[in-house]
Design an enzyme around this catalytic site. Structure first.
Site, short mmCIF file in Angstrom:
data_model
loop_
_atom_site.label_atom_id
_atom_site.label_comp_id
_atom_site.label_asym_id
_atom_site.label_seq_id
_atom_site.Cartn_x
_atom_site.Cartn_y
_atom_site.Cartn_z
N HIS A 88 -36.84 60.70 -74.87
CA HIS A 88 -37.32 59.28 -74.34
C HIS A 88 -36.94 58.61 -73.76
O HIS A 88 -36.61 57.59 -74.68
CB HIS A 88 -38.28 58.92 -75.31
CG HIS A 88 -39.60 58.19 -75.30
ND1 HIS A 88 -39.91 56.98 -75.69
CD2 HIS A 88 -40.49 58.64 -74.20
CE1 HIS A 88 -41.25 56.49 -75.13
NE2 HIS A 88 -41.31 57.61 -73.30
N HIS A 92 -41.11 51.60 -66.14
CA HIS A 92 -42.17 52.32 -66.93
C HIS A 92 -42.86 51.88 -66.92
O HIS A 92 -44.29 51.58 -66.17
CB HIS A 92 -42.27 52.37 -68.84
CG HIS A 92 -43.44 52.84 -69.15
ND1 HIS A 92 -44.56 51.54 -69.37
CD2 HIS A 92 -43.94 53.16 -69.62
CE1 HIS A 92 -45.53 52.08 -70.53
NE2 HIS A 92 -45.19 53.64 -70.55
#
Length: 271
Positions: free
Chosen positions: A14, A56
């Site tokens: 991740h 992100h």
């Protein structure tokens, strides 16, 4: 590196090995690959001059200590920023810290990440999450589709799957690259009864692991509907147990080395 048992879930890193390294940096992804991760996960946004970058947040306050927005900055401007120091702010005072490669802490383009994976001597999956809402709307998916074509990864069996919380974005991606695997991410349990009526038959579902802890029925319902699951963010033995009990196809984790070690221990005990 041991061969993956056919019934064990794929382990995807991740944002790279983001528990230990600054997320979305090349250092984080190289560490995940060194650990033997089966795949890598990243979020992508478009710069003002049209480059896909692995970031992100829409703004850069958390990861680059600036107020700028990714969408309003050119790649050259982003490349001047430090994307890694926030993770270990006292690292320069550590005399035993290994020398850092400057490029490994800079902004990472999706193209560069693809190049790294393409050069490997083993198959590595890549899960690309397109972030929405964004000022560029569908241009994000169009740029992803173009990049996939550049690498020949828009064909059946390619290593890349595209994920999003936006059903509209995934519909768009399906039109642009119909042979690319899609993953509908789920953040809230009540969304599933609506989504199950509209998601593509071959789409994967990506619930957060917290939802599976809250409702085993959710995972069972997704499986009964014929969808494999990619679950995020799986970081503990209990998280892994829940996923294995539900037959999850892939787990996305901040701690790829740790999860791979847990799975290896299980395989040794079973053997």
């Amino acid at each position: 590196m041991s061969t993956r048992a056919p019934d064990r879930p794929l382990v995807l890193a991740h944002r790279g090995a983001s528990d230990e390294y600054a997320e979305h940096t090349l250092a984080a992804y190289l560490a995940a690959l060194e650990a033997g991760a089966d795949g890598l996960e990243c979020d992508v946004r478009l710069t003002a001059d049209g480059h896909l970058v692995c970031v992100h947040d829409r703004n850069l306050r958390r990861t680059a200590s600036t107020r700028g927005l990714v969408s309003t900055m050119d790649l050259a401007d982003l490349d001047q920023l430090d994307f890694s120091s926030w993770k270990h702010p006292w690292a320069e005072l550590d005399d035993e810290r290994p020398d850092q490669v400057e490029e490994h802490g800079r902004v990472l383009t999706l193209r560069k990440l693809f190049e790294v994976v393409a050069d490997l001597d083993r198959r590595v999956e890549i899960a690309v999450e397109t972030k929405h809402p964004t000022r560029y709307g569908g241009l994000v998916e169009r740029r992803v589709a173009e990049l996939l074509r550049d690498f020949g990864w828009d064909r059946p069996g390619g290593p890349v799957r595209v994920m999003s919380f936006s059903y509209t974005a995934l519909q768009r991606m399906e039109r642009l690259a119909p042979d690319v695997q899609l993953v509908q991410l789920i953040e809230h349990i009540p969304y599933w009864p609506v989504l199950r009526r509209v998601v593509g038959r071959d789409w994967l579902l990506g619930p957060g692991v917290k939802l599976l802890h809250e409702s085993r029925r959710l995972g069972e319902s997704i499986t009964r509907a014929g969808h494999d699951m990619h679950v995020w963010t799986v970081n503990t033995p209990d998280d892994l147990r829940v996923c294995q009990e539900l037959g999850v196809r892939a787990v996305i984790t901040d701690r790829p080395a740790y999860l791979l070690d847990l799975l290896e221990q299980q395989a040794g005990a079973d053997g």
